[in-house]
Design an enzyme around this catalytic site. Structure first.
Site, PDB file in Angstrom:
ATOM      1  N   LYS A  40      -2.172  21.921  38.701  1.00 40.04           N
ATOM      2  CA  LYS A  40      -0.859  21.296  38.534  1.00 40.04           C
ATOM      3  C   LYS A  40       0.200  22.325  38.901  1.00 40.04           C
ATOM      4  O   LYS A  40       0.284  23.388  38.292  1.00 40.04           O
ATOM      5  CB  LYS A  40      -0.690  20.832  37.093  1.00 40.04           C
ATOM      6  CG  LYS A  40       0.690  20.214  36.845  1.00 40.04           C
ATOM      7  CD  LYS A  40       0.801  19.622  35.461  1.00 40.04           C
ATOM      8  CE  LYS A  40       2.191  19.076  35.241  1.00 40.04           C
ATOM      9  NZ  LYS A  40       2.357  18.552  33.884  1.00 40.04           N
ATOM     10  N   LYS A  45      -2.265  17.866  41.563  1.00 36.40           N
ATOM     11  CA  LYS A  45      -0.947  17.259  41.342  1.00 36.40           C
ATOM     12  C   LYS A  45       0.146  18.230  41.738  1.00 36.40           C
ATOM     13  O   LYS A  45       0.098  19.363  41.273  1.00 36.40           O
ATOM     14  CB  LYS A  45      -0.826  16.916  39.860  1.00 36.40           C
ATOM     15  CG  LYS A  45       0.528  16.389  39.460  1.00 36.40           C
ATOM     16  CD  LYS A  45       0.595  16.211  37.977  1.00 36.40           C
ATOM     17  CE  LYS A  45       2.018  15.805  37.638  1.00 36.40           C
ATOM     18  NZ  LYS A  45       2.300  15.948  36.250  1.00 36.40           N
TER      19      LYS A  45
HETATM   20  C1  PBG Z   1       3.942  16.374  31.435  1.00 35.19           C
HETATM   21  C2  PBG Z   1       3.783  15.744  32.771  1.00 35.19           C
HETATM   22  C3  PBG Z   1       4.658  15.788  33.859  1.00 35.19           C
HETATM   23  C4  PBG Z   1       4.126  14.910  34.808  1.00 35.19           C
HETATM   24  C5  PBG Z   1       2.949  14.406  34.290  1.00 35.19           C
HETATM   25  N1  PBG Z   1       2.742  14.948  33.032  1.00 35.19           N
HETATM   26  C6  PBG Z   1       5.940  16.486  34.034  1.00 35.19           C
HETATM   27  C7  PBG Z   1       6.017  17.939  34.110  1.00 35.19           C
HETATM   28  O1  PBG Z   1       5.026  18.673  34.069  1.00 35.19           O
HETATM   29  O2  PBG Z   1       7.143  18.395  34.175  1.00 35.19           O
HETATM   30  C8  PBG Z   1       4.738  14.585  36.134  1.00 35.19           C
HETATM   31  C9  PBG Z   1       4.423  13.229  36.659  1.00 35.19           C
HETATM   32  C10 PBG Z   1       5.276  12.759  37.760  1.00 35.19           C
HETATM   33  O3  PBG Z   1       6.168  13.457  38.274  1.00 35.19           O
HETATM   34  O4  PBG Z   1       5.064  11.605  38.164  1.00 35.19           O
HETATM   35  N2  PBG Z   1       3.501  17.638  31.302  1.00 35.19           N
END
Ligand code: PBG
Length: 340
Positions: free
Chosen positions: A209, A262
């Site tokens: 991520k 992601k």
């Molecule tokens: C929470 C989370 C996020 C997303 C999914 N889980 C936001 C972040 O890490 O700031 C992003 C999902 C998206 O942008 O569609 N930790």
């Protein structure tokens, strides 16, 4: 000996729809899609398209914050379209320093999980396991402000994250998906789940991520932007591919059942690399900013939304994604059904 032009003509197999279909390498099915849902405890709703219990999200046209009742409605619609799973994000009524709403047995995600599993038992409920929607500071773990810069305390966060995952499993979640990016959280969650009688609950790890600008619309939707600083101390540097593979392999060692890359669109190389290295099912998260770009361009008349979305989903499948988490899921499922 291999022949080239004019004996070889690549266009021969492109001549008709039948020929193209016969040699198509990649397909997308509704059964591979996951629909994310934002469930809120707030009681005030600005009307969205006249349906009650729904509030429009300005940065994500077509996506709404949902009351519990509306979330169940949405889950029913998804299931009817052949979408096998929803992924829940919670917007609690109140936040605090430690994010205690995240593991509240009557918290918003726990309530929504129970309600959806009761109403649509065949639909899989995946829960996002993180603290950022529940902490007053908006970070994904326990914040320490005693040093020169605020940092998120890794080891202190693990217990809270594992506790959250167990509370989701107890509410009936079919899969838990930690997105916090703390080191060791998959192992901590696995241990806690096993100890509490949830040895059969799979973990979908947000392994790679990245600290991405593409999450902007989500943070508006989920009200989870960090109040100070950013997430670069725990989410990955977008420049690093080898590190993404390493993260995924560590999650495998800790017991992940599925791994995620992601964002998705700009990270196809890593979907492929992670798939090859882990041999686990790989999910790609087609995130909020990727959705918002398509919506904005389509609204402006710059892009054909349907063709663009199907091309994007196909490309993620081609890169190696087994599963795609996407806000386009309902539209895509409808379009795919029309195609056949
Ligand atoms: C929470 C989370 C996020 C997303 C999914 N889980 C936001 C972040 O890490 O700031 C992003 C999902 C998206 O942008 O569609 N930790």
């Amino acid at each position: 000996m291999a022949m080239a032009f004019p004996q070889t003509r690549m266009r021969r197999l492109r001549a008709t729809a039948g020929l193209r279909g016969l040699v198509r390498e990649t397909d997308v099915r509704a059964g591979q899609l996951v629909l994310p849902l934002f469930v809120t405890e707030a009681e005030q709703f600005a009307p969205a398209g006249g349906r009650s219990g729904r509030e429009a999200i300005a940065t994500m046209p077509g996506v709404e914050r949902l009351s519990l009742g509306a979330a169940v409605e949405e889950a029913r619609e998804a299931a009817a379209l052949g979408i096998p799973a929803v992924m829940l994000f919670g917007l609690p009524a109140e936040k605090d320093e430690h994010g205690s709403g995240a593991w509240d047995p009557d918290g918003v995600v726990q309530l929504a999980t129970r309600a959806i599993k009761q109403a649509v038992p065949g639909l899989l409920v995946i829960t996002d396991v993180c603290l950022c929607e529940y902490t007053s500071h908006g970070h994904c773990g326990v914040l320490r402000t005693d040093g020169p810069e605020p940092t998120v305390d890794n080891d202190a966060s693990l217990e809270l994250i594992a506790r959250t995952a167990v509370s989701h499993a107890r509410a009936g979640a079919d899969i838990v998906a930690p997105s916090d990016m703390m080191d060791g959280r998959v192992g901590a969650i696995r241990e806690e789940l096993d100890g509490e009688g949830f040895a059969e609950t799979p973990i979908l790890a947000y392994s790679a991520k990245f600290a991405s600008a593409f999450y902007g619309p989500f943070r508006e939707a989920a009200d989870s932007a960090p109040a100070l600083g950013d997430r670069r101390g725990y989410q990955m540097d977008p420049a690093n591919g080898r590190e993404a593979v390493r993260e995924a392999l560590l999650d495998v060692q800790e017991g992940a059942d599925m791994v995620m890359v992601k964002p998705a669109l700009a990270y196809g190389d890593l979907i492929r690399a992670v798939k090859r290295a882990t041999r686990l099912p790989v999910a790609a998260y087609n995130v909020s900013g990727e959705y918002a770009m398509v919506k904005a361009a389509a609204t402006a008349g710059y892009l054909d939304e349907r063709a663009t979305v199907l091309e994007i989903l196909t490309s993620l499948r081609r890169a190696g994604a087994d599963t795609i988490i996407t806000y386009h899921a309902k539209d895509a499922a409808r379009w795919l059904a029309e195609q056949t």
